[in-house]
Design an enzyme around this catalytic site. Structure first.
Site, PDB file in Angstrom:
ATOM      1  N   GLU A  10      -2.557  47.845  -7.475  1.00 32.06           N
ATOM      2  CA  GLU A  10      -3.229  47.739  -7.318  1.00 32.06           C
ATOM      3  C   GLU A  10      -4.145  48.491  -6.618  1.00 32.06           C
ATOM      4  O   GLU A  10      -4.268  49.046  -5.700  1.00 32.06           O
ATOM      5  CB  GLU A  10      -4.092  46.073  -6.869  1.00 32.06           C
ATOM      6  CG  GLU A  10      -5.099  46.435  -6.323  1.00 32.06           C
ATOM      7  CD  GLU A  10      -5.627  45.791  -7.768  1.00 32.06           C
ATOM      8  OE1 GLU A  10      -6.656  45.200  -7.622  1.00 32.06           O
ATOM      9  OE2 GLU A  10      -5.541  45.466  -8.863  1.00 32.06           O
ATOM     10  N   CYS A  99       1.554  40.382  -3.374  1.00 31.79           N
ATOM     11  CA  CYS A  99       0.436  41.616  -3.207  1.00 31.79           C
ATOM     12  C   CYS A  99       0.037  41.681  -1.647  1.00 31.79           C
ATOM     13  O   CYS A  99      -0.124  40.080  -1.133  1.00 31.79           O
ATOM     14  CB  CYS A  99      -0.709  41.259  -4.095  1.00 31.79           C
ATOM     15  SG  CYS A  99      -2.249  42.360  -3.540  1.00 31.79           S
ATOM     16  N   LYS A 140       7.772  39.041  -9.138  1.00 30.89           N
ATOM     17  CA  LYS A 140       7.546  40.631  -8.083  1.00 30.89           C
ATOM     18  C   LYS A 140       7.400  40.191  -6.831  1.00 30.89           C
ATOM     19  O   LYS A 140       6.743  39.357  -6.969  1.00 30.89           O
ATOM     20  CB  LYS A 140       6.873  41.827  -8.501  1.00 30.89           C
ATOM     21  CG  LYS A 140       6.551  43.193  -7.436  1.00 30.89           C
ATOM     22  CD  LYS A 140       5.647  43.821  -7.772  1.00 30.89           C
ATOM     23  CE  LYS A 140       6.615  45.818  -7.840  1.00 30.89           C
ATOM     24  NZ  LYS A 140       5.942  45.615  -5.654  1.00 30.89           N
ATOM     25  N   ASN A 200      13.001  47.835  -4.814  1.00 27.01           N
ATOM     26  CA  ASN A 200      11.537  49.113  -4.561  1.00 27.01           C
ATOM     27  C   ASN A 200      11.037  48.756  -3.086  1.00 27.01           C
ATOM     28  O   ASN A 200      11.261  48.198  -2.256  1.00 27.01           O
ATOM     29  CB  ASN A 200      10.525  47.759  -5.420  1.00 27.01           C
ATOM     30  CG  ASN A 200       8.864  48.730  -5.001  1.00 27.01           C
ATOM     31  OD1 ASN A 200       8.529  47.692  -5.098  1.00 27.01           O
ATOM     32  ND2 ASN A 200       8.448  49.822  -5.941  1.00 27.01           N
ATOM     33  N   ASP A 202       9.736  52.671  -0.642  1.00 31.57           N
ATOM     34  CA  ASP A 202      10.185  53.528   0.067  1.00 31.57           C
ATOM     35  C   ASP A 202      10.797  54.885  -1.306  1.00 31.57           C
ATOM     36  O   ASP A 202      12.084  54.962  -0.282  1.00 31.57           O
ATOM     37  CB  ASP A 202      11.134  53.443   1.251  1.00 31.57           C
ATOM     38  CG  ASP A 202       9.939  53.852   2.558  1.00 31.57           C
ATOM     39  OD1 ASP A 202       8.992  53.406   2.207  1.00 31.57           O
ATOM     40  OD2 ASP A 202      10.485  53.507   3.307  1.00 31.57           O
ATOM     41  N   GLY A 224       6.919  53.465  -7.130  1.00 36.46           N
ATOM     42  CA  GLY A 224       5.318  53.051  -6.981  1.00 36.46           C
ATOM     43  C   GLY A 224       4.980  54.207  -6.538  1.00 36.46           C
ATOM     44  O   GLY A 224       4.428  55.361  -7.279  1.00 36.46           O
ATOM     45  N   ARG A 225       4.417  54.565  -5.158  1.00 38.97           N
ATOM     46  CA  ARG A 225       3.521  55.984  -4.383  1.00 38.97           C
ATOM     47  C   ARG A 225       4.442  57.254  -4.335  1.00 38.97           C
ATOM     48  O   ARG A 225       3.297  58.093  -4.400  1.00 38.97           O
ATOM     49  CB  ARG A 225       3.120  55.026  -2.881  1.00 38.97           C
ATOM     50  CG  ARG A 225       2.261  54.225  -2.720  1.00 38.97           C
ATOM     51  CD  ARG A 225       1.982  53.823  -1.462  1.00 38.97           C
ATOM     52  NE  ARG A 225       3.114  53.857  -0.993  1.00 38.97           N
ATOM     53  CZ  ARG A 225       3.612  53.615   0.224  1.00 38.97           C
ATOM     54  NH1 ARG A 225       2.960  54.074   0.802  1.00 38.97           N
ATOM     55  NH2 ARG A 225       5.027  53.149   0.405  1.00 38.97           N
TER      56      ARG A 225
END
Length: 326
Positions: A10, A99, A140, A200, A202, A224-225
Site C-alpha cells: 500500500e 495491514c 494474507k 513473506n 525480510d 515485497g520491499r
C-alpha cells in the site's frame, strides 16, 4: 522451482510500479494494493483506477497474472464487493488481514482482525460463498496483533473458511517492519493447516530467499520491499542474473527509473510524480549508493520533466537539459 509472487504494498507498489517490476521478469504473479471496502458497493471506476490490469484480462502489460486484494471487516459488504470484483477478470480475490496502518486498524480492519479468529472465518466464508468456484479466494495475514498467541487459530480460521492459500507475513502488527521476520512461525502454521502457505517477510537477497524457504519449509515466497530495493531480485533468485548486485547494473536501474517516471507522467497527477520517484529511490539506496546521489540531485525538484532530464543526463553522462513543457 518455487513460485515467486510480488507482494501488495500500500502506497508503494501501485499499478505503475507493478508494471515496471513485473516487466523486469521472474514473477509468477502479483497482488494489487488493497481496495478498501466499507458500507457500499464500490463502482467500476475504483477498480479501473487501482487495478487497471482488469482491462488486460487481469494481467500486467507483460502478462503477469494479477490478484485483486480487498480490505474490510464487514462480511456482507466484503462478499458483495468480492462478487463484483470477480466479474472483472482477476486471477483471484485476496483478503487483507495483515495491514498494520493505524488509519485502517482504527476501523477494525487489516491486522486488527487477527484478534478475533471467528471474524476472519466469517469474512472468508462469506466471500467464498459469493465468488464463483473458478475464482480462488486467498488471504494474507500476520502472526497476530501484539503477540503470536492466536497465530495458529487465525490461520486455521482462514483455511476452514475456504481460503485456497495463505500468505503469512512473519511479524505481528506491533512488530511493524522491524527485523527480524520470524520464519519459524510460518513453518508452524504450514504444519497446522491443509492449504498451501506462502512465506513473506525480510527477503532482500538470494541468501534471504534460501534461508526463508529452509526455515519456513515453504516452496513459494512472496517478495515485497526487497523487490522494490532490487528490481532484479526475482531474476537473481531464478539464476538469470548475478547473485549479488553490482555497480555495473546501475545503468539498467536508471533505465527502469526513467521508464517508471515516463509511465507515471501518463497515469497520475503531475504533482505526485516526483514524490513517487523519490520514494522508489529511497528504497534503491539500500542496494546501490548511486541511488543516494541521484536522490540528492533531485531532492528539491518538483517538476517531473526536470527530474527526467537529470535521469537522462545520468544515463548519458551529459549535463541535464530539462525538456520543455508543451
Amino acid at each position: 522451482m518455487s513460485r515467486l509472487l510480488l507482494a501488495p504494498m500500500e502506497g508503494l507498489a501501485d499499478y505503475t510500479l507493478r508494471d515496471v517490476l513485473t516487466a523486469t521478469g521472474g514473477y509468477d504473479g502479483c497482488v494489487s494494493e488493497f481496495v478498501r471496502v466499507t458500507g457500499s458497493l464500490l463502482p467500476a471506476r475504483v477498480y479501473e483506477r487501482d487495478t487497471p490490469e482488469i482491462h488486460h484480462g487481469g494481467h500486467t502489460p507483460v502478462g503477469t497474472p494479477m490478484v485483486i486484494q480487498l480490505l474490510g471487516s464487514d462480511p456482507e459488504w466484503m462478499a458483495r464487493n468480492a462478487a463484483y470484483a470477480a466479474t472483472l477478470s482477476p486471477h483471484g480475490i485476496d483478503l487483507n488481514f495483515g495491514c498494520p496502518a493505524k488509519v485502517v486498524n482504527r476501523h477494525g480492519g487489516g491486522a486488527m482482525l487477527l484478534a478475533t479468529p471467528d471474524a476472519l472465518n466469517r469474512i472468508v466464508s462469506s466471500v467464498r460463498a459469493a465468488v464463483p468456484v473458478n475464482i480462488a479466494v486467498t488471504a494474507k495475514m500476520r502472526l497476530g496483533v501484539s503477540d503470536t498467541s492466536l497465530a495458529i487459530d487465525c490461520a486455521t480460521a482462514l483455511a476452514e473458511g475456504g481460503a485456497a492459500s495463505i500468505v503469512v507475513h512473519a511479524r505481528t502488527r506491533d512488530h511493524g517492519y522491524r527485523p527480524p521476520a520470524h520464519w519459524e512461525w510460518i513453518a508452524r502454521i504450514d504444519d497446522a493447516v491443509d492449504v498451501p502457505v506462502i512465506a513473506n517477510g525480510d527477503v532482500w537477497s538470494v541468501d534471504d530467499w534460501e534461508r526463508c524457504r529452509a526455515v519456513s519449509g515453504c516452496a513459494d515466497v512472496m517478495i515485497g520491499r526487497g523487490a522494490v530495493s532490487d528490481p532484479f531480485l526475482a531474476l537473481r533468485i531464478r539464476g538469470m542474473m548475478d547473485k549479488s548486485p553490482s555497480a555495473a547494473e546501475w545503468p539498467g536501474v536508471l533505465g527502469h527509473i526513467l521508464d517508471y517516471l515516463k509511465k507515471l507522467q501518463g497515469r497520475i497527477s503531475s504533482q505526485h510524480e516526483h514524490g513517487r520517484v523519490k520514494l522508489w529511490l529511497s528504497y534503491l539506496k539500500r542496494t546501490w549508493p548511486q541511488a543516494a546521489e541521484l536522490h540528492a540531485a533531485i531532492r528539491r525538484l518538483h517538476d517531473s520533466l526536470e527530474i527526467q532530464g537529470v535521469i537522462e543526463s545520468a544515463l548519458t553522462g551529459m549535463p541535464a537539459t530539462p525538456p520543455l513543457r508543451a
